[in-house]
Design an enzyme around this catalytic site. Structure first.
Site, PDB file in Angstrom:
ATOM      1  CG  HIS A 112      -1.927  -0.926   1.307  1.00 44.17           C
ATOM      2  ND1 HIS A 112      -2.112  -1.731   2.378  1.00 44.17           N
ATOM      3  CD2 HIS A 112      -2.506  -1.473   0.273  1.00 44.17           C
ATOM      4  CE1 HIS A 112      -3.045  -2.779   2.030  1.00 44.17           C
ATOM      5  NE2 HIS A 112      -3.547  -2.629   0.622  1.00 44.17           N
ATOM      6  NE  ARG A 147      -2.480  -7.121  -4.537  1.00 40.85           N
ATOM      7  CZ  ARG A 147      -3.611  -7.119  -3.435  1.00 40.85           C
ATOM      8  NH1 ARG A 147      -2.906  -7.728  -2.297  1.00 40.85           N
ATOM      9  NH2 ARG A 147      -4.633  -7.130  -3.509  1.00 40.85           N
ATOM     10  CE  LYS A 206     -18.544  -7.104   3.743  1.00 36.12           C
ATOM     11  NZ  LYS A 206     -17.736  -6.573   2.862  1.00 36.12           N
ATOM     12  CB  SER A 257      -4.388  -6.454   4.326  1.00 38.31           C
ATOM     13  OG  SER A 257      -3.872  -5.577   3.762  1.00 38.31           O
TER      14      SER A 257
HETATM   15  P1  ADP Z   1     -10.115  -3.677  -0.603  1.00 32.77           P
HETATM   16  O1  ADP Z   1     -10.464  -4.051   0.486  1.00 32.77           O
HETATM   17  O2  ADP Z   1     -10.571  -2.325  -1.035  1.00 32.77           O
HETATM   18  O3  ADP Z   1      -9.573  -4.295  -1.866  1.00 32.77           O
HETATM   19  P2  ADP Z   1      -6.953  -3.228   0.182  1.00 32.77           P
HETATM   20  O4  ADP Z   1      -6.661  -2.680   1.415  1.00 32.77           O
HETATM   21  O5  ADP Z   1      -6.846  -4.931   0.145  1.00 32.77           O
HETATM   22  O6  ADP Z   1      -8.473  -2.607   0.079  1.00 32.77           O
HETATM   23  O7  ADP Z   1      -6.286  -2.661  -0.873  1.00 32.77           O
HETATM   24  C1  ADP Z   1      -6.395  -1.288  -1.344  1.00 32.77           C
HETATM   25  C2  ADP Z   1      -5.686  -1.008  -2.710  1.00 32.77           C
HETATM   26  O8  ADP Z   1      -4.417  -1.339  -2.540  1.00 32.77           O
HETATM   27  C3  ADP Z   1      -6.203  -2.056  -3.849  1.00 32.77           C
HETATM   28  O9  ADP Z   1      -6.295  -1.212  -4.924  1.00 32.77           O
HETATM   29  C4  ADP Z   1      -5.351  -2.983  -3.738  1.00 32.77           C
HETATM   30  O10 ADP Z   1      -5.216  -3.651  -5.073  1.00 32.77           O
HETATM   31  C5  ADP Z   1      -4.102  -2.144  -3.478  1.00 32.77           C
HETATM   32  N1  ADP Z   1      -2.869  -3.079  -3.094  1.00 32.77           N
HETATM   33  C6  ADP Z   1      -3.063  -4.023  -1.880  1.00 32.77           C
HETATM   34  N2  ADP Z   1      -1.891  -4.622  -1.951  1.00 32.77           N
HETATM   35  C7  ADP Z   1      -1.038  -4.287  -2.892  1.00 32.77           C
HETATM   36  C8  ADP Z   1       0.427  -4.427  -3.164  1.00 32.77           C
HETATM   37  N3  ADP Z   1       1.221  -5.475  -2.585  1.00 32.77           N
HETATM   38  N4  ADP Z   1       0.849  -3.796  -4.285  1.00 32.77           N
HETATM   39  C9  ADP Z   1       0.051  -3.059  -5.132  1.00 32.77           C
HETATM   40  N5  ADP Z   1      -1.288  -2.761  -4.681  1.00 32.77           N
HETATM   41  C10 ADP Z   1      -1.836  -3.140  -3.511  1.00 32.77           C
END
Ligand code: ADP
Length: 159
Positions: A26, A99, A50, A136
């Site tokens: 992130h 990703r 949730k 995450s």
């Molecule tokens: P959501 O629950 O909305 O998917 P996340 O917290 O999982 O939220 O992810 C937020 C954003 O960060 C999303 O666009 C996700 O694709 C991106 N993201 C998560 N991990 C990575 C990573 N390792 N590299 C690039 N983008 C990422």
């Protein structure tokens, strides 16, 4: 007509997500996004119905610590639709990371809806190869099984 992206250097984007927890993947998207946008609002989404690993306030506090010295980044929590949050804050660009193909398929549908309903454009950054496997959910799984996830977190912390 002036191309919309001409003004992008003075534009704010929101980076919405669950960030449960916020990872080095992130952070990489935010840091690279700051090369495109003048201000990024990290919007921590939560849903009262949730269960999450960390409460929204803890997720927000953690991300605020990471960007404590950067006044081009702000961190807020929100609930409900991302387009409503964008409207309330007068923001017309969303930043998201990709990703994999499965991320792309999922993100494209949301981006289509947000553009159609909210006239909001989504800008995608493809993850750096070294962060392609960082998520995450992977960090939650490590913690659940007693492993130290520090190397995947921007700031060491014990959740
Ligand atoms: P959501 O629950 O909305 O998917 P996340 O917290 O999982 O939220 O992810 C937020 C954003 O960060 C999303 O666009 C996700 O694709 C991106 N993201 C998560 N991990 C990575 C990573 N390792 N590299 C690039 N983008 C990422």
């Amino acid at each position: 007509m002036i191309p919309r992206f001409k003004t992008m250097s003075e534009k704010t984007a929101i980076f919405p997500g669950s960030f449960d927890p916020f990872t080095i993947g992130h952070k990489s998207i935010v840091d690279r996004g700051l090369g495109i946008f003048s201000h990024i609002i990290i919007a921590v989404g939560y849903n009262e119905h949730k269960n999450s690993f960390l409460p929204a306030d803890r997720r927000v506090d953690y991300i605020r610590k990471i960007y404590a010295d950067n006044d081009r980044v702000s961190v807020v929590k929100y609930t409900g639709l991302t387009i409503d949050f964008c409207r309330r804050n007068n923001v017309s660009a969303i930043l998201r990371g990709i990703r994999s193909i499965s991320d792309f398929e999922y993100e494209r549908d949301i981006a289509d809806i947000n553009r159609t309903l909210g006239e909001i454009e989504t800008v995608f950054l493809v993850s750096l190869p070294e962060y392609g496997a960082v998520s995450s959910s992977m960090i939650r799984e490590l913690i659940h099984n007693g492993y130290d996830p520090s190397r995947f977190l921007p700031l060491p912390v014990r959740f």
